[in-house]
Design a protein around this motif. Structure first.
Motif, mmCIF file in Angstrom:
data_model
loop_
_atom_site.group_PDB
_atom_site.id
_atom_site.type_symbol
_atom_site.label_atom_id
_atom_site.label_comp_id
_atom_site.label_asym_id
_atom_site.label_seq_id
_atom_site.Cartn_x
_atom_site.Cartn_y
_atom_site.Cartn_z
ATOM 1 N N LEU A 107 0.852 -1.075 0.046
ATOM 2 C CA LEU A 107 -0.234 -0.106 -0.090
ATOM 3 C C LEU A 107 0.740 1.242 0.026
ATOM 4 O O LEU A 107 0.778 2.230 -0.942
ATOM 5 N N ARG A 108 1.779 1.305 0.949
ATOM 6 C CA ARG A 108 2.738 2.390 0.995
ATOM 7 C C ARG A 108 3.505 2.721 -0.427
ATOM 8 O O ARG A 108 3.664 3.585 -0.804
ATOM 9 N N ARG A 109 3.847 1.578 -1.060
ATOM 10 C CA ARG A 109 4.402 1.839 -2.409
ATOM 11 C C ARG A 109 3.633 2.334 -3.313
ATOM 12 O O ARG A 109 3.879 3.163 -4.068
ATOM 13 N N VAL A 110 2.306 1.512 -3.593
ATOM 14 C CA VAL A 110 1.202 2.277 -4.409
ATOM 15 C C VAL A 110 1.084 3.690 -4.188
ATOM 16 O O VAL A 110 1.095 4.325 -5.254
ATOM 17 N N GLY A 165 4.249 -7.837 -12.154
ATOM 18 C CA GLY A 165 5.665 -8.026 -11.829
ATOM 19 C C GLY A 165 6.324 -8.212 -10.516
ATOM 20 O O GLY A 165 5.471 -8.506 -9.554
ATOM 21 N N GLY A 166 7.471 -7.254 -10.360
ATOM 22 C CA GLY A 166 7.896 -7.399 -8.796
ATOM 23 C C GLY A 166 8.541 -8.668 -8.449
ATOM 24 O O GLY A 166 8.529 -9.714 -9.300
ATOM 25 N N VAL A 214 15.248 7.976 -5.955
ATOM 26 C CA VAL A 214 14.395 7.492 -4.848
ATOM 27 C C VAL A 214 14.021 6.036 -4.824
ATOM 28 O O VAL A 214 14.301 5.325 -5.621
ATOM 29 N N PRO A 215 13.853 5.601 -3.663
ATOM 30 C CA PRO A 215 13.603 4.047 -3.291
ATOM 31 C C PRO A 215 12.671 3.382 -3.969
ATOM 32 O O PRO A 215 12.618 2.090 -4.253
ATOM 33 N N ASP A 216 11.622 4.078 -4.241
ATOM 34 C CA ASP A 216 10.387 3.314 -4.512
ATOM 35 C C ASP A 216 10.030 3.339 -6.006
ATOM 36 O O ASP A 216 9.150 2.436 -6.429
ATOM 37 N N TYR A 217 10.715 4.135 -6.876
ATOM 38 C CA TYR A 217 10.364 3.958 -8.428
ATOM 39 C C TYR A 217 11.425 4.676 -9.200
ATOM 40 O O TYR A 217 12.347 5.576 -8.621
ATOM 41 N N ASP A 218 11.652 4.297 -10.493
ATOM 42 C CA ASP A 218 12.888 4.878 -11.223
ATOM 43 C C ASP A 218 12.158 5.388 -12.367
ATOM 44 O O ASP A 218 12.879 6.200 -13.170
ATOM 45 N N SER A 220 11.305 0.210 -8.177
ATOM 46 C CA SER A 220 12.569 -0.500 -8.138
ATOM 47 C C SER A 220 12.739 -1.899 -7.908
ATOM 48 O O SER A 220 13.796 -2.699 -7.836
ATOM 49 N N GLN A 221 11.655 -2.761 -7.711
ATOM 50 C CA GLN A 221 11.430 -4.160 -7.694
ATOM 51 C C GLN A 221 11.383 -4.826 -9.096
ATOM 52 O O GLN A 221 11.084 -6.165 -8.941
ATOM 53 N N GLY A 222 11.211 -4.213 -10.049
ATOM 54 C CA GLY A 222 10.919 -4.512 -11.169
ATOM 55 C C GLY A 222 9.507 -4.876 -11.457
ATOM 56 O O GLY A 222 9.155 -5.367 -12.636
ATOM 57 N N GLY A 223 8.725 -4.053 -10.766
ATOM 58 C CA GLY A 223 7.273 -4.320 -11.055
ATOM 59 C C GLY A 223 6.835 -3.078 -11.901
ATOM 60 O O GLY A 223 7.456 -1.890 -11.765
ATOM 61 N N THR A 224 5.413 -3.172 -12.415
ATOM 62 C CA THR A 224 5.087 -1.934 -13.273
ATOM 63 C C THR A 224 3.531 -1.646 -12.677
ATOM 64 O O THR A 224 2.769 -2.659 -12.728
ATOM 65 N N SER A 225 3.365 -0.414 -12.493
ATOM 66 C CA SER A 225 2.003 -0.110 -12.078
ATOM 67 C C SER A 225 1.351 0.764 -13.094
ATOM 68 O O SER A 225 2.045 1.620 -13.759
#
Length: 236
Positions: free
Chosen positions: A9-12, A70-71, A174-178, A199-204
């Protein structure tokens, strides 16, 4: 399990804060000669126009559908809900399906509430002298051309044929997205989609609808009371 859901939730929310702050800048910019020139416009000039447009928006509302794929777990989820934003520093993200979740910023603190876990995560809003982050942009303290490097990208799968894709890469990591990609209407710059790579390889991927700006939202819409018996987690 509940800690993993809260982290998700925090990442989103971190990505949404960035995306909708930028999205507010791209709504209803206009059509005609201004829109026709977008295709040949330098990315930096386009970013400056988006910034000017966003600065004129005091509040806005929207419906959203968010798909994450992903992720680390290589999973795919789809969620939807509603959004309220009021500057400075007030937001309300309400996930309605498939699971109820709520994120509220009341101008001083941020609350992430997962009813199924009976857990609230509480954190303070960044100060004006904090390093540039998406939350500061939402608060009106960030600048697109200062904080991001903009570029025009090729066609985005699933995007309308008459759209334009603008990539935004944070100048300070930043740590949460690139990387963020805004998909806007080529003629009006109206927002169609937002794609965020974390940053975990996931796509929103976010699809927005029913965007309305300067509707006169009251501060009361952004109040949050910690439910009785909830587990409260403080986050720096």
């Amino acid at each position: 399990m509940h800690h993993a859901r809260s982290r998700s939730l925090r990442r989103v929310i971190f990505v949404l804060v960035t995306g909708l702050a930028v999205a507010g800048a791209s709504v209803r910019v206009g059509i005609g000669a201004q829109g026709a020139a977008v295709g040949a416009e330098a990315p930096e000039a386009l970013a400056r126009r988006l910034q000017v447009r966003y600065d004129a928006i005091k509040d806005f509302t929207a419906d959203f559908t968010q798909t994450y794929e992903g992720g680390v777990l290589r999973r795919k989820t789809t969620e939807s809900g509603t959004l309220l934003v009021k500057k400075p520093g007030r937001m309300r993200w309400e996930y309605k399906t498939p699971e109820e979740k709520l994120f509220v910023a009341d101008g001083r603190k941020m609350y992430a509430w997962v009813p199924a876990d009976r857990q609230v995560t509480v954190s303070a809003l960044p100060t004006a002298d904090a390093p540039a982050t998406p939350i500061l942009f939402l608060l009106g303290r960030g600048q697109l051309t200062r904080d991001f490097t903009a570029s025009l990208t090729g066609p985005v799968p699933g995007a309308p044929a008459d759209s334009l894709a603008v990539a935004l890469v944070p100048k300070t990591p930043v740590p949460d997205y690139d990387r963020l990609t805004l998909v806007v209407d080529r003629a009006t710059l109206g927002l169609r989609m937002l794609i965020a790579r974390d940053s975990q390889g996931g796509t929103s991927t976010f699809v927005f609808s029913h965007l309305r700006e300067n509707v006169g939202l009251t501060d009361a819409r952004f109040s949050f009371t910690i439910p009785r018996g909830a587990d409260v987690v403080a986050q720096d």
